[in-house]
Design an enzyme around this catalytic site. Structure first.
Site, PDB file in Angstrom:
ATOM      1  N   LYS A 172     -26.096  -6.421  44.445  1.00 26.03           N
ATOM      2  CA  LYS A 172     -25.027  -7.420  44.662  1.00 26.03           C
ATOM      3  C   LYS A 172     -24.022  -7.342  43.530  1.00 26.03           C
ATOM      4  CE  LYS A 172     -25.827 -11.847  43.394  1.00 26.03           C
ATOM      5  NZ  LYS A 172     -24.869 -12.402  42.418  1.00 26.03           N
ATOM      6  N   ASN A 173     -24.510  -7.278  42.292  1.00 20.79           N
ATOM      7  CA  ASN A 173     -23.615  -7.382  41.132  1.00 20.79           C
ATOM      8  C   ASN A 173     -22.870  -6.091  40.835  1.00 20.79           C
ATOM      9  OD1 ASN A 173     -24.355 -10.003  41.019  1.00 20.79           O
ATOM     10  ND2 ASN A 173     -25.744  -9.783  39.289  1.00 20.79           N
ATOM     11  N   ARG A 189     -17.974 -18.356  42.127  1.00 21.94           N
ATOM     12  CA  ARG A 189     -17.231 -18.428  40.866  1.00 21.94           C
ATOM     13  C   ARG A 189     -16.941 -17.041  40.284  1.00 21.94           C
ATOM     14  NH1 ARG A 189     -18.993 -17.016  36.681  1.00 21.94           N
ATOM     15  NH2 ARG A 189     -17.645 -18.261  35.353  1.00 21.94           N
ATOM     16  N   CYS A 213     -21.210 -23.556  37.487  1.00 21.44           N
ATOM     17  CA  CYS A 213     -22.181 -23.274  38.567  1.00 21.44           C
ATOM     18  C   CYS A 213     -23.517 -23.846  38.103  1.00 21.44           C
ATOM     19  CB  CYS A 213     -22.272 -21.782  38.829  1.00 21.44           C
ATOM     20  SG  CYS A 213     -23.358 -21.003  37.671  1.00 21.44           S
ATOM     21  N   ARG A 256     -20.403 -21.881  32.300  1.00 24.64           N
ATOM     22  CA  ARG A 256     -19.933 -20.515  32.581  1.00 24.64           C
ATOM     23  C   ARG A 256     -18.419 -20.429  32.391  1.00 24.64           C
ATOM     24  NH1 ARG A 256     -23.013 -17.886  37.550  1.00 24.64           N
ATOM     25  NH2 ARG A 256     -22.260 -15.978  36.622  1.00 24.64           N
ATOM     26  N   ASP A 293     -13.230 -18.095  29.121  1.00 29.65           N
ATOM     27  CA  ASP A 293     -12.291 -17.906  27.994  1.00 29.65           C
ATOM     28  C   ASP A 293     -12.120 -16.438  27.617  1.00 29.65           C
ATOM     29  OD1 ASP A 293     -15.076 -18.341  27.294  1.00 29.65           O
ATOM     30  OD2 ASP A 293     -14.461 -18.075  25.218  1.00 29.65           O
ATOM     31  N   ASP A 309     -31.498 -12.446  34.843  1.00 28.16           N
ATOM     32  CA  ASP A 309     -31.722 -12.700  36.270  1.00 28.16           C
ATOM     33  C   ASP A 309     -33.155 -12.424  36.695  1.00 28.16           C
ATOM     34  OD1 ASP A 309     -28.465 -11.439  37.303  1.00 28.16           O
ATOM     35  OD2 ASP A 309     -29.103 -13.307  36.363  1.00 28.16           O
ATOM     36  N   ARG A 324     -27.650 -15.670  48.966  1.00 25.75           N
ATOM     37  CA  ARG A 324     -26.514 -15.093  48.222  1.00 25.75           C
ATOM     38  C   ARG A 324     -26.883 -13.727  47.659  1.00 25.75           C
ATOM     39  NH1 ARG A 324     -24.975 -18.293  43.458  1.00 25.75           N
ATOM     40  NH2 ARG A 324     -23.718 -16.423  43.194  1.00 25.75           N
TER      41      ARG A 324
HETATM   42  C1  EPZ Z   1     -22.956 -11.589  35.667  1.00 25.10           C
HETATM   43  O1  EPZ Z   1     -22.447 -12.902  35.532  1.00 25.10           O
HETATM   44  C2  EPZ Z   1     -23.854 -11.629  36.890  1.00 25.10           C
HETATM   45  N1  EPZ Z   1     -23.062 -12.000  38.078  1.00 25.10           N
HETATM   46  C3  EPZ Z   1     -24.972 -12.640  36.661  1.00 25.10           C
HETATM   47  O2  EPZ Z   1     -25.821 -12.593  37.798  1.00 25.10           O
HETATM   48  C4  EPZ Z   1     -25.763 -12.225  35.425  1.00 25.10           C
HETATM   49  O3  EPZ Z   1     -26.765 -13.182  35.177  1.00 25.10           O
HETATM   50  C5  EPZ Z   1     -24.822 -12.124  34.222  1.00 25.10           C
HETATM   51  O4  EPZ Z   1     -23.742 -11.206  34.538  1.00 25.10           O
HETATM   52  C6  EPZ Z   1     -25.528 -11.618  32.978  1.00 25.10           C
HETATM   53  O5  EPZ Z   1     -26.100 -10.358  33.246  1.00 25.10           O
HETATM   54  C7  EPZ Z   1     -22.317 -11.055  38.681  1.00 25.10           C
HETATM   55  O6  EPZ Z   1     -22.261  -9.909  38.258  1.00 25.10           O
HETATM   56  C8  EPZ Z   1     -21.558 -11.488  39.906  1.00 25.10           C
HETATM   57  P1  EPZ Z   1     -21.471 -13.024  31.663  1.00 25.10           P
HETATM   58  P2  EPZ Z   1     -21.244 -13.201  34.495  1.00 25.10           P
HETATM   59  O7  EPZ Z   1     -19.985 -13.115  31.698  1.00 25.10           O
HETATM   60  O8  EPZ Z   1     -20.290 -12.057  34.499  1.00 25.10           O
HETATM   61  C9  EPZ Z   1     -20.785 -16.612  28.663  1.00 25.10           C
HETATM   62  C10 EPZ Z   1     -27.055 -13.454  39.585  1.00 25.10           C
HETATM   63  O9  EPZ Z   1     -28.035 -14.192  39.651  1.00 25.10           O
HETATM   64  N2  EPZ Z   1     -19.350 -16.365  28.858  1.00 25.10           N
HETATM   65  O10 EPZ Z   1     -22.109 -11.784  31.122  1.00 25.10           O
HETATM   66  O11 EPZ Z   1     -20.725 -14.551  34.787  1.00 25.10           O
HETATM   67  C11 EPZ Z   1     -21.407 -17.217  29.923  1.00 25.10           C
HETATM   68  O12 EPZ Z   1     -21.244 -18.616  29.901  1.00 25.10           O
HETATM   69  C12 EPZ Z   1     -25.936 -13.767  38.609  1.00 25.10           C
HETATM   70  O13 EPZ Z   1     -26.887 -12.403  40.275  1.00 25.10           O
HETATM   71  C13 EPZ Z   1     -18.428 -17.038  28.044  1.00 25.10           C
HETATM   72  O14 EPZ Z   1     -18.807 -17.838  27.185  1.00 25.10           O
HETATM   73  O15 EPZ Z   1     -22.059 -13.220  33.139  1.00 25.10           O
HETATM   74  C14 EPZ Z   1     -22.848 -16.820  29.816  1.00 25.10           C
HETATM   75  O16 EPZ Z   1     -23.521 -17.769  29.002  1.00 25.10           O
HETATM   76  C15 EPZ Z   1     -26.231 -15.031  37.827  1.00 25.10           C
HETATM   77  N3  EPZ Z   1     -17.105 -16.821  28.236  1.00 25.10           N
HETATM   78  C16 EPZ Z   1     -22.791 -15.478  29.072  1.00 25.10           C
HETATM   79  O17 EPZ Z   1     -21.486 -15.378  28.507  1.00 25.10           O
HETATM   80  C17 EPZ Z   1     -16.637 -15.946  29.185  1.00 25.10           C
HETATM   81  O18 EPZ Z   1     -15.392 -15.775  29.298  1.00 25.10           O
HETATM   82  C18 EPZ Z   1     -23.005 -14.264  29.969  1.00 25.10           C
HETATM   83  O19 EPZ Z   1     -22.014 -14.343  30.957  1.00 25.10           O
HETATM   84  C19 EPZ Z   1     -17.570 -15.272  29.992  1.00 25.10           C
HETATM   85  C20 EPZ Z   1     -18.918 -15.495  29.806  1.00 25.10           C
END
Ligand code: EPZ
Length: 441
Positions: free
Chosen positions: A44-45, A114, A138, A143, A146, A330, A422
């Site tokens: 999916k990702n 999102r 979410c 999430r 920034d 995950d 999902r």
């Molecule tokens: C991706 O989410 C995946 N989703 C998530 O999978 C996965 O858990 C995550 O990466 C980590 O591997 C998709 O690919 C669609 P991040 P993403 O940006 O991109 C913080 C699932 O179950 N952050 O790496 O949203 C954020 O709050 C989903 O399939 C900021 O602070 O993850 C989080 O604590 C869940 N500012 C951490 O970084 C930002 O601008 C990791 O987020 C962006 C992120």
């Protein structure tokens, strides 16, 4: 299926499917060992950013191994709104992105998923303008976005955040630059890659996410005419190319490493023996030591993994979730569910998301003994779980409830399984093929 019926299914409004799925629940009769072979579907990702990237590849894009998931449907609805012609033939999705007629994502489509924020870089690069409603938080916490916004601003995107919308304008063009991510955000890395593909000059991302899905996105873009090096490492270099040289392409999405980990946890908790087809060993490597510590025997050859569970699972001293190549956040919930009947205490430290433990209270309704404080959950293994009615809180938390329900004595009913749909394609069919007593009602 006759063409006309297929065409009808294609036309079925997503809302209808959603309403049907929205009311369904999973009913599991626990205690059956899983045995047999199952194929792991596409990630999916990886599918989501690859489909988004078709906006940068004007022409016909053929995406194989694209899983049938509601998040994928949501992405196709956005692409269709933007002007792409999308249709599915089994596991292959065809996206013709020759003509783009809109540069915005309506509120209701943004709310469905999102992670659609990753469209920002692609729409801005293709159209010079983009308007998205701010993605809500979410189930996993605020999430924030920034890093997405600050990085795209560094590339020259003017972003006005007001009244819950992001209105973005490219003054002259997006310009390549050096970007240092304060944390290796998967989504931010993808957004920057999409904006940088046809920007003027070179972009270098430092502290980039190293997940396999990032490499898959780079492979897709490079096959469509992009010039991206270093994906999979912490430093990714994108040399901007002339948008007119980008073209449609054909790509096969990598297998879903989190689905693989989930099936492994299901095999382990039911003391089963399962063969997973179509896995990539280096993608699943970060979770293998945990399953071995719990006493599972694991054999890998080519793109096949065989897991054999011990009669009694041992505890896992400590699992700390981290960005790739650390233990994936995950995979935490399904593996935590598996340890609920292990011999001894297991500790899980969640370092990626704020509140990833929302599902723990539901696991406790099945008799699990778990204490959570902040980012740490301690699971004290019990002899057995007992079936109950539970509610899925989020995608991977829902998967954890399925894993636990497979071992719980008696019947477990899981509500709100739209969360599970999902990310898991027909989860009840795959698990039934392995001998589980599970059905969707
Ligand atoms: C991706 O989410 C995946 N989703 C998530 O999978 C996965 O858990 C995550 O990466 C980590 O591997 C998709 O690919 C669609 P991040 P993403 O940006 O991109 C913080 C699932 O179950 N952050 O790496 O949203 C954020 O709050 C989903 O399939 C900021 O602070 O993850 C989080 O604590 C869940 N500012 C951490 O970084 C930002 O601008 C990791 O987020 C962006 C992120």
């Amino acid at each position: 299926m006759p063409k006309v019926a297929f065409a009808f299914l294609e036309l079925m409004p997503f809302a209808v499917c959603e309403r049907v799925h929205g009311m369904s629940k999973l009913i599991i009769d626990g205690g059956y060992r899983l045995n047999g072979e199952v194929r792991v579907h596409g990630a999916k990702n990886s599918a989501l950013p690859v489909l988004t990237a078709t906006l940068l590849c004007p022409g016909v894009n053929i995406i194989h191994n694209c899983p049938k998931l509601s998040d994928v449907e949501a992405t196709l609805k956005i692409l269709t709104h933007l002007g792409c012609k999308c249709h599915r033939e089994q596991d292959t999705v065809v996206v013709d992105s020759s003509d783009i007629v809109n540069c915005d994502i309506p509120d209701e489509l943004m709310r469905e998923m999102r992670s659609s924020i990753v469209f920002l870089g692609a729409i801005a690069a293709r159209c010079g303008y983009a308007k998205l409603s701010s993605p809500g938080g979410c189930e996993l916490g605020p999430r924030p976005i920034d890093l997405h916004l600050s990085s795209l601003r560094q590339m020259g995107l003017v972003i006005d955040e007001s009244h819950g919308y992001l209105e973005c304008t490219v003054e002259k063009s997006l310009v390549g630059t050096e970007i240092n991510l304060s944390l290796p955000s998967v989504g931010a890395t993808e957004n920057i890659m999409l904006a940088a593909t046809t920007a003027k000059g070179k972009t270098v991302i430092h502290n980039a996410a190293r997940e396999p899905e990032i490499s898959d996105l780079a492979d897709f873009l490079n096959s469509a005419g992009a010039c991206i090096h270093g994906a999979g490492t912490g430093t990714i270099e994108i040399i901007g190319v002339d948008p007119k040289t980008m073209h449609g392409t054909e790509h096969t999405v990598i297998p879903d490493r989190i689905i693989a980990a989930t099936y492994m946890a299901a095999a382990a908790i039911t003391r089963g023996c399962v063969v997973l087809k179509d896995i990539i060993p280096s993608h699943i490597a970060p979770v293998l030591s945990s399953f071995k510590e719990a006493g599972c025997d694991i054999n890998i050859w080519d793109r096949t993994l065989k897991i054999t569970a011990p009669p009694q699972l041992g505890r896992i001293r400590q699992i700390r979730t981290l960005p790739f190549p650390g233990f994936p956040t995950d995979a935490g919930p399904p593996v935590l569910a598996m340890t609920t009947i292990a011999n001894g205490s297991s500790m899980f430290v969640e370092n990626v998301f704020e509140n990833r433990f929302k599902y723990v209270d539901e696991l406790k309704r099945l008799g699990a003994v778990i204490s959570v404080s902040g980012r740490v959950a301690v699971v004290d293994g019990v002899k057995s779980l007992s079936g109950a009615s539970v509610v899925a809180t989020d995608l991977r938390g829902g998967a954890a409830l399925v894993v636990a329900g497979l071992a719980a004595q008696g019947t477990t009913t899981i509500d709100e399984i739209r969360h599970i749909d999902r990310g898991y394609e027909n989860i009840e069919l795959s698990l039934s093929s392995l001998g589980a007593k599970i059905k969707r009602e």
